[in-house]
Design an enzyme around this catalytic site. Sequence first.
Site, PDB file in Angstrom:
ATOM      1  N   CYS A 170       1.073  -1.099   0.078  1.00 36.25           N
ATOM      2  CA  CYS A 170      -0.454  -0.294  -0.004  1.00 36.25           C
ATOM      3  C   CYS A 170       0.636   1.290   0.046  1.00 36.25           C
ATOM      4  CB  CYS A 170      -1.079  -0.126   1.546  1.00 36.25           C
ATOM      5  SG  CYS A 170       0.223   0.336   2.415  1.00 36.25           S
ATOM      6  N   ASP A 229      -8.241   3.989   0.454  1.00 33.04           N
ATOM      7  CA  ASP A 229      -7.129   4.483   2.124  1.00 33.04           C
ATOM      8  C   ASP A 229      -7.530   4.732   3.907  1.00 33.04           C
ATOM      9  OD1 ASP A 229      -5.276   5.404   3.655  1.00 33.04           O
ATOM     10  OD2 ASP A 229      -4.486   6.953   2.194  1.00 33.04           O
ATOM     11  N   CYS A 258      -1.782   0.906   7.513  1.00 34.83           N
ATOM     12  CA  CYS A 258      -3.105   0.398   7.515  1.00 34.83           C
ATOM     13  C   CYS A 258      -3.516  -0.574   6.832  1.00 34.83           C
ATOM     14  CB  CYS A 258      -3.525   2.066   7.360  1.00 34.83           C
ATOM     15  SG  CYS A 258      -3.101   3.085   7.928  1.00 34.83           S
ATOM     16  N   ARG A 259      -3.494  -0.384   5.452  1.00 34.81           N
ATOM     17  CA  ARG A 259      -4.371  -1.495   4.682  1.00 34.81           C
ATOM     18  C   ARG A 259      -2.440  -3.292   4.434  1.00 34.81           C
ATOM     19  NH1 ARG A 259      -5.246   1.759   0.043  1.00 34.81           N
ATOM     20  NH2 ARG A 259      -3.121   2.994   0.460  1.00 34.81           N
ATOM     21  N   SER A 260      -1.975  -2.822   3.915  1.00 37.37           N
ATOM     22  CA  SER A 260      -0.592  -3.664   3.726  1.00 37.37           C
ATOM     23  C   SER A 260      -0.761  -4.291   4.925  1.00 37.37           C
ATOM     24  CB  SER A 260       0.096  -3.315   2.610  1.00 37.37           C
ATOM     25  OG  SER A 260       0.871  -2.377   3.797  1.00 37.37           O
ATOM     26  N   ASN A 276       2.338   1.271   4.233  1.00 39.10           N
ATOM     27  CA  ASN A 276       2.739   0.461   4.532  1.00 39.10           C
ATOM     28  C   ASN A 276       2.120   0.121   5.841  1.00 39.10           C
ATOM     29  OD1 ASN A 276       5.629  -2.201   5.191  1.00 39.10           O
ATOM     30  ND2 ASN A 276       3.239  -2.359   4.643  1.00 39.10           N
TER      31      ASN A 276
HETATM   32  P1  4NP Z   1      -2.222   2.788   4.526  1.00 42.01           P
HETATM   33  O1  4NP Z   1      -2.067   4.637   4.415  1.00 42.01           O
HETATM   34  O2  4NP Z   1      -0.963   2.871   2.828  1.00 42.01           O
HETATM   35  O3  4NP Z   1      -2.471   2.290   4.133  1.00 42.01           O
HETATM   36  O4  4NP Z   1      -0.935   2.174   4.700  1.00 42.01           O
HETATM   37  C1  4NP Z   1      -2.001   5.364   4.727  1.00 42.01           C
HETATM   38  C2  4NP Z   1      -0.556   5.990   5.797  1.00 42.01           C
HETATM   39  C3  4NP Z   1       0.003   6.435   5.801  1.00 42.01           C
HETATM   40  C4  4NP Z   1       0.192   7.504   4.479  1.00 42.01           C
HETATM   41  C5  4NP Z   1      -1.083   7.406   2.894  1.00 42.01           C
HETATM   42  C6  4NP Z   1      -1.743   6.349   4.085  1.00 42.01           C
HETATM   43  N1  4NP Z   1       0.726   8.455   5.044  1.00 42.01           N
HETATM   44  O5  4NP Z   1       0.152   9.604   3.873  1.00 42.01           O
HETATM   45  O6  4NP Z   1       1.460   9.403   5.585  1.00 42.01           O
END
Ligand code: 4NP
Length: 157
Positions: free
Chosen positions: A8, A125, A13-15, A11
């Site tokens: 994702c 997201d 939240c989703r992955s 790294n």
């Molecule tokens: P993820 O979510 O891609 O599912 O881990 C996010 C976590 C952090 C950020 C964006 C998406 N960020 O911009 O810091």
Amino acid sequence: MVNVLFVCLGNICRSPTAEGVFKALVQREGLSDHITVDSAGVGDWHIGSPPDSRAQAAARQRGIDLSKQRARQAVAHDFERFDYVIAMDSQNYGDLTRMCPKGGDDRLFKFLAFAPQLGINDVPDPYYGGDSGFDGVFDMIEAASAGLLDDIRANHL
Ligand code: 4NP
């Protein structure tokens, strides 16, 4: 051995959720000696961090512990190490396409392609939304994990 990498943006939240859910499924099915599971982010902001506390809480409610995971950034070499490089959304997919060595894109997938019944392309997201976003994300990840395991069974085991 079949090696699976979920990717994702951050790294956190989703992955990591996908890594935890899919690893639990693989264990439950007695396939831990045949399938490895990892996750990574396209971005570098959260390298070394544990998953977001909201993602950990949503997973914990469903009996899955994400606390030991630490974020890392995806690298081109991942396309050699992993049989499945699985993007959470179209943006991640595009970024991975650009990172991918020539000929490696037959290993690149969008996660929700393994759950066509949902009629959704992207795992949204949840980072900037509320807690309820994490539960919805968890449901999508569970559905796609089942489809992914079917695909691995059909093509690799
Ligand atoms: P993820 O979510 O891609 O599912 O881990 C996010 C976590 C952090 C950020 C964006 C998406 N960020 O911009 O810091």
